[in-house]
Design a protein around this motif. Structure first.
Motif, PDB file in Angstrom:
ATOM      1  N   ASP A 194       0.873  -1.175   0.000  1.00  0.00           N
ATOM      2  CA  ASP A 194       0.000   0.000   0.000  1.00  0.00           C
ATOM      3  C   ASP A 194       0.905   1.218   0.000  1.00  0.00           C
ATOM      4  O   ASP A 194       1.786   1.333  -0.837  1.00  0.00           O
ATOM      5  CB  ASP A 194      -0.940  -0.051   1.210  1.00  0.00           C
ATOM      6  N   THR A 195       0.773   2.082   0.931  1.00  0.00           N
ATOM      7  CA  THR A 195       1.615   3.263   1.003  1.00  0.00           C
ATOM      8  C   THR A 195       3.035   2.869   1.399  1.00  0.00           C
ATOM      9  O   THR A 195       3.251   2.251   2.432  1.00  0.00           O
ATOM     10  CB  THR A 195       1.060   4.250   2.046  1.00  0.00           C
ATOM     11  N   SER A 224      -0.764  11.908   8.507  1.00  0.00           N
ATOM     12  CA  SER A 224      -1.880  11.289   7.789  1.00  0.00           C
ATOM     13  C   SER A 224      -1.759   9.767   7.809  1.00  0.00           C
ATOM     14  O   SER A 224      -2.765   9.054   7.911  1.00  0.00           O
ATOM     15  CB  SER A 224      -1.942  11.805   6.345  1.00  0.00           C
ATOM     16  N   ILE A 225      -0.543   9.260   7.724  1.00  0.00           N
ATOM     17  CA  ILE A 225      -0.310   7.815   7.780  1.00  0.00           C
ATOM     18  C   ILE A 225      -0.769   7.251   9.120  1.00  0.00           C
ATOM     19  O   ILE A 225      -1.307   6.139   9.201  1.00  0.00           O
ATOM     20  CB  ILE A 225       1.184   7.508   7.553  1.00  0.00           C
ATOM     21  N   GLU A 226      -0.572   8.000  10.205  1.00  0.00           N
ATOM     22  CA  GLU A 226      -0.964   7.530  11.530  1.00  0.00           C
ATOM     23  C   GLU A 226      -2.468   7.297  11.627  1.00  0.00           C
ATOM     24  O   GLU A 226      -2.921   6.418  12.354  1.00  0.00           O
ATOM     25  CB  GLU A 226      -0.522   8.527  12.603  1.00  0.00           C
ATOM     26  N   PHE A 227      -3.271   8.071  10.894  1.00  0.00           N
ATOM     27  CA  PHE A 227      -4.719   7.856  10.876  1.00  0.00           C
ATOM     28  C   PHE A 227      -5.089   6.626  10.056  1.00  0.00           C
ATOM     29  O   PHE A 227      -6.049   5.924  10.361  1.00  0.00           O
ATOM     30  CB  PHE A 227      -5.457   9.064  10.265  1.00  0.00           C
ATOM     31  N   TYR A 228      -4.311   6.371   9.017  1.00  0.00           N
ATOM     32  CA  TYR A 228      -4.693   5.436   7.965  1.00  0.00           C
ATOM     33  C   TYR A 228      -4.147   4.025   8.166  1.00  0.00           C
ATOM     34  O   TYR A 228      -4.828   3.042   7.885  1.00  0.00           O
ATOM     35  CB  TYR A 228      -4.205   6.025   6.636  1.00  0.00           C
ATOM     36  N   VAL A 229      -2.889   3.914   8.614  1.00  0.00           N
ATOM     37  CA  VAL A 229      -2.231   2.612   8.739  1.00  0.00           C
ATOM     38  C   VAL A 229      -2.313   2.139  10.194  1.00  0.00           C
ATOM     39  O   VAL A 229      -1.810   2.828  11.084  1.00  0.00           O
ATOM     40  CB  VAL A 229      -0.750   2.684   8.291  1.00  0.00           C
ATOM     41  N   PRO A 230      -2.937   0.999  10.468  1.00  0.00           N
ATOM     42  CA  PRO A 230      -3.061   0.548  11.857  1.00  0.00           C
ATOM     43  C   PRO A 230      -1.740   0.454  12.609  1.00  0.00           C
ATOM     44  O   PRO A 230      -1.690   0.721  13.809  1.00  0.00           O
ATOM     45  CB  PRO A 230      -3.728  -0.829  11.707  1.00  0.00           C
ATOM     46  N   GLN A 231      -0.659   0.089  11.935  1.00  0.00           N
ATOM     47  CA  GLN A 231       0.636   0.024  12.611  1.00  0.00           C
ATOM     48  C   GLN A 231       1.296   1.393  12.774  1.00  0.00           C
ATOM     49  O   GLN A 231       2.394   1.492  13.316  1.00  0.00           O
ATOM     50  CB  GLN A 231       1.579  -0.924  11.871  1.00  0.00           C
ATOM     51  N   PRO A 235       4.984   0.187   5.554  1.00  0.00           N
ATOM     52  CA  PRO A 235       6.100  -0.752   5.463  1.00  0.00           C
ATOM     53  C   PRO A 235       7.268  -0.102   4.734  1.00  0.00           C
ATOM     54  O   PRO A 235       7.084   0.685   3.803  1.00  0.00           O
ATOM     55  CB  PRO A 235       5.521  -1.922   4.662  1.00  0.00           C
ATOM     56  N   SER A 236       8.462  -0.422   5.167  1.00  0.00           N
ATOM     57  CA  SER A 236       9.642   0.038   4.442  1.00  0.00           C
ATOM     58  C   SER A 236       9.804  -0.785   3.173  1.00  0.00           C
ATOM     59  O   SER A 236       9.200  -1.859   3.017  1.00  0.00           O
ATOM     60  CB  SER A 236      10.889  -0.110   5.317  1.00  0.00           C
ATOM     61  N   VAL A 237      10.626  -0.280   2.274  1.00  0.00           N
ATOM     62  CA  VAL A 237      10.918  -1.050   1.064  1.00  0.00           C
ATOM     63  C   VAL A 237      11.520  -2.400   1.435  1.00  0.00           C
ATOM     64  O   VAL A 237      11.165  -3.435   0.864  1.00  0.00           O
ATOM     65  CB  VAL A 237      11.865  -0.262   0.140  1.00  0.00           C
ATOM     66  N   GLY A 238      12.402  -2.418   2.431  1.00  0.00           N
ATOM     67  CA  GLY A 238      13.006  -3.670   2.859  1.00  0.00           C
ATOM     68  C   GLY A 238      11.986  -4.679   3.343  1.00  0.00           C
ATOM     69  O   GLY A 238      12.121  -5.885   3.100  1.00  0.00           O
ATOM     70  N   GLU A 239      10.947  -4.208   4.020  1.00  0.00           N
ATOM     71  CA  GLU A 239       9.911  -5.111   4.510  1.00  0.00           C
ATOM     72  C   GLU A 239       9.063  -5.658   3.364  1.00  0.00           C
ATOM     73  O   GLU A 239       8.609  -6.804   3.407  1.00  0.00           O
ATOM     74  CB  GLU A 239       9.059  -4.386   5.545  1.00  0.00           C
ATOM     75  N   GLN A 258      -2.386 -16.831  -4.109  1.00  0.00           N
ATOM     76  CA  GLN A 258      -2.705 -15.961  -2.980  1.00  0.00           C
ATOM     77  C   GLN A 258      -2.158 -14.553  -3.199  1.00  0.00           C
ATOM     78  O   GLN A 258      -1.280 -14.322  -4.027  1.00  0.00           O
ATOM     79  CB  GLN A 258      -2.117 -16.540  -1.688  1.00  0.00           C
ATOM     80  N   THR A 259      -2.685 -13.628  -2.412  1.00  0.00           N
ATOM     81  CA  THR A 259      -2.161 -12.268  -2.371  1.00  0.00           C
ATOM     82  C   THR A 259      -1.633 -11.994  -0.979  1.00  0.00           C
ATOM     83  O   THR A 259      -2.387 -12.102   0.000  1.00  0.00           O
ATOM     84  CB  THR A 259      -3.236 -11.235  -2.734  1.00  0.00           C
ATOM     85  N   LEU A 260      -0.354 -11.675  -0.889  1.00  0.00           N
ATOM     86  CA  LEU A 260       0.258 -11.316   0.383  1.00  0.00           C
ATOM     87  C   LEU A 260       0.219  -9.799   0.516  1.00  0.00           C
ATOM     88  O   LEU A 260       0.814  -9.076  -0.280  1.00  0.00           O
ATOM     89  CB  LEU A 260       1.708 -11.812   0.430  1.00  0.00           C
ATOM     90  N   HIS A 261      -0.517  -9.320   1.521  1.00  0.00           N
ATOM     91  CA  HIS A 261      -0.632  -7.882   1.761  1.00  0.00           C
ATOM     92  C   HIS A 261       0.455  -7.451   2.746  1.00  0.00           C
ATOM     93  O   HIS A 261       0.438  -7.841   3.904  1.00  0.00           O
ATOM     94  CB  HIS A 261      -2.009  -7.537   2.328  1.00  0.00           C
ATOM     95  N   VAL A 262       1.399  -6.654   2.257  1.00  0.00           N
ATOM     96  CA  VAL A 262       2.456  -6.099   3.107  1.00  0.00           C
ATOM     97  C   VAL A 262       2.139  -4.613   3.242  1.00  0.00           C
ATOM     98  O   VAL A 262       2.581  -3.793   2.445  1.00  0.00           O
ATOM     99  CB  VAL A 262       3.848  -6.326   2.494  1.00  0.00           C
ATOM    100  N   ASP A 263       1.311  -4.274   4.240  1.00  0.00           N
ATOM    101  CA  ASP A 263       0.730  -2.933   4.247  1.00  0.00           C
ATOM    102  C   ASP A 263       0.507  -2.331   5.633  1.00  0.00           C
ATOM    103  O   ASP A 263      -0.152  -1.304   5.766  1.00  0.00           O
ATOM    104  CB  ASP A 263      -0.602  -2.937   3.489  1.00  0.00           C
ATOM    105  N   GLY A 264       1.016  -2.969   6.666  1.00  0.00           N
ATOM    106  CA  GLY A 264       0.829  -2.427   8.000  1.00  0.00           C
ATOM    107  C   GLY A 264      -0.585  -2.542   8.530  1.00  0.00           C
ATOM    108  O   GLY A 264      -0.933  -1.936   9.543  1.00  0.00           O
ATOM    109  N   GLY A 265      -1.421  -3.320   7.841  1.00  0.00           N
ATOM    110  CA  GLY A 265      -2.770  -3.571   8.323  1.00  0.00           C
ATOM    111  C   GLY A 265      -3.877  -2.827   7.605  1.00  0.00           C
ATOM    112  O   GLY A 265      -5.055  -2.971   7.964  1.00  0.00           O
ATOM    113  N   THR A 266      -3.553  -2.040   6.563  1.00  0.00           N
ATOM    114  CA  THR A 266      -4.605  -1.255   5.925  1.00  0.00           C
ATOM    115  C   THR A 266      -5.643  -2.125   5.215  1.00  0.00           C
ATOM    116  O   THR A 266      -6.829  -1.788   5.190  1.00  0.00           O
ATOM    117  CB  THR A 266      -4.019  -0.249   4.919  1.00  0.00           C
TER     118      THR A 266
END
Length: 295
Positions: A194-195, A224-231, A235-239, A258-266
């Motif tokens: 995601d972001t 704005s990210i703090e409102f949007y991403v549960p974590q 995620p960093s590029v490395g993650e 499958q789809t692996l969502h690497v998004d901090g919970g969004t």
């Protein structure tokens, strides 16, 4: 299979990375694979990125063949795959990471923009997988395909309508292909971020969007990210690359379609934002936030 064993098993494999020489994510994929001892054959349309990635991979002790190709052009992508076939008799890993996103109201777009978005986010992936298939089958020992998609493939992403539709097509194409290739032990998965830091460099937001954020101070985007991403952070590029390495390693030998969502919970929150002023998680702001906005 243990983690260390799985990573050791990647050494000596051959990976093709479409869009793997420039940009935060594409470059990260190539370097991440090279770090694991994977031989990389990459293409990109960024000549400066192509020139820069070769010494970076070599500094890791890796091997790379970098080609200039434009996935927007069928003939250019075919020429790249011709070069891959001439260079190697097999491919163990295919990563389709190239893509394009631009924020526009659908009413303000054109047929040319529609065709561009479909080509850059779905059609080239179909072409790439089709050209790769004989090489992926060549070893008879299985292989892995990862198609980069997005959270927008799974929600009604207003102002990204054609892009979201193309990514949704990629996601379902991936599922269907995984079923077809299951008996060949060729696993086909999506990675949906995601972001990320890459978002700022790929025109997802218009210049005026960044200008408005800049007026609020350099920390506005993080807030704005703090409102949007549960974590509370993207995620960093490395993650993101860690997720990719999982999908192409033997740790995911029975993970396909499958789809692996690497998004901090969004993708889990589906629009539940953590509103300020005591409102907490809700799809829409409540009294505290509204009072602040009206003030």
């Amino acid at each position: 299979m243990g983690l260390l064993e799985a990573h050791r098993a990647m050494a000596g494999k051959i990976a093709v990375v479409i869009g793997g020489c420039a940009g935060h994510i594409g470059r990260g994929v190539t370097l991440g694979l090279a770090h694991e001892g994977v031989r990389v054959i990459a293409c990109d349309n960024d000549r400066e990125g192509i020139a820069a990635i070769v010494p970076e991979v070599e500094a890791l002790g890796g091997t790379i063949s970098a080609h200039c190709a434009d996935v927007a052009d069928e003939a250019s992508l075919d020429a790249f795959w011709d070069a891959v076939a001439a260079e190697t008799g097999r491919v163990d890993i295919l990563v389709n990471v190239a893509g394009l996103v631009e924020r526009n109201l659908f009413a303000d777009t054109t047929r040319a923009l529609h065709a561009r978005d479909i080509r850059m986010n779905y059609d080239y992936i179909v072409q790439s997988c089709h050209r790769a298939l004989p090489l992926l089958r060549a070893s008879g020992e299985g292989a892995a395909i990862v198609n980069f998609t997005t959270i927008e493939a799974h929600r009604g992403a207003a102002t990204f309508a054609v892009y979201a539709g193309a990514k949704a097509a990629t996601t379902n194409f991936t599922r269907a292909l995984a079923v077809e290739l299951g008996a060949d032990m060729i696993r086909v998965n999506c990675l949906a971020s995601d972001t990320t830091l890459a978002r700022a460099s790929n025109a997802a937001l218009a210049a005026e969007d960044f200008a408005r954020l800049a007026e609020l101070g350099e920390d506005a985007l993080n807030k704005s990210i703090e409102f949007y991403v549960p974590q509370k952070r993207p995620p960093s590029v490395g993650e993101v690359i860690d997720g990719l390495l999982f999908l192409v390693s033997d740790l995911s030998r029975t993970v396909t379609g499958q789809t692996l969502h690497v998004d901090g919970g969004t993708s889990a929150s589906w629009g539940f934002l953590d509103w300020p002023e005591g409102d907490g998680f809700m799809p829409a702001p409540l009294g505290g936030t509204l009072k602040k906005l009206q003030g």
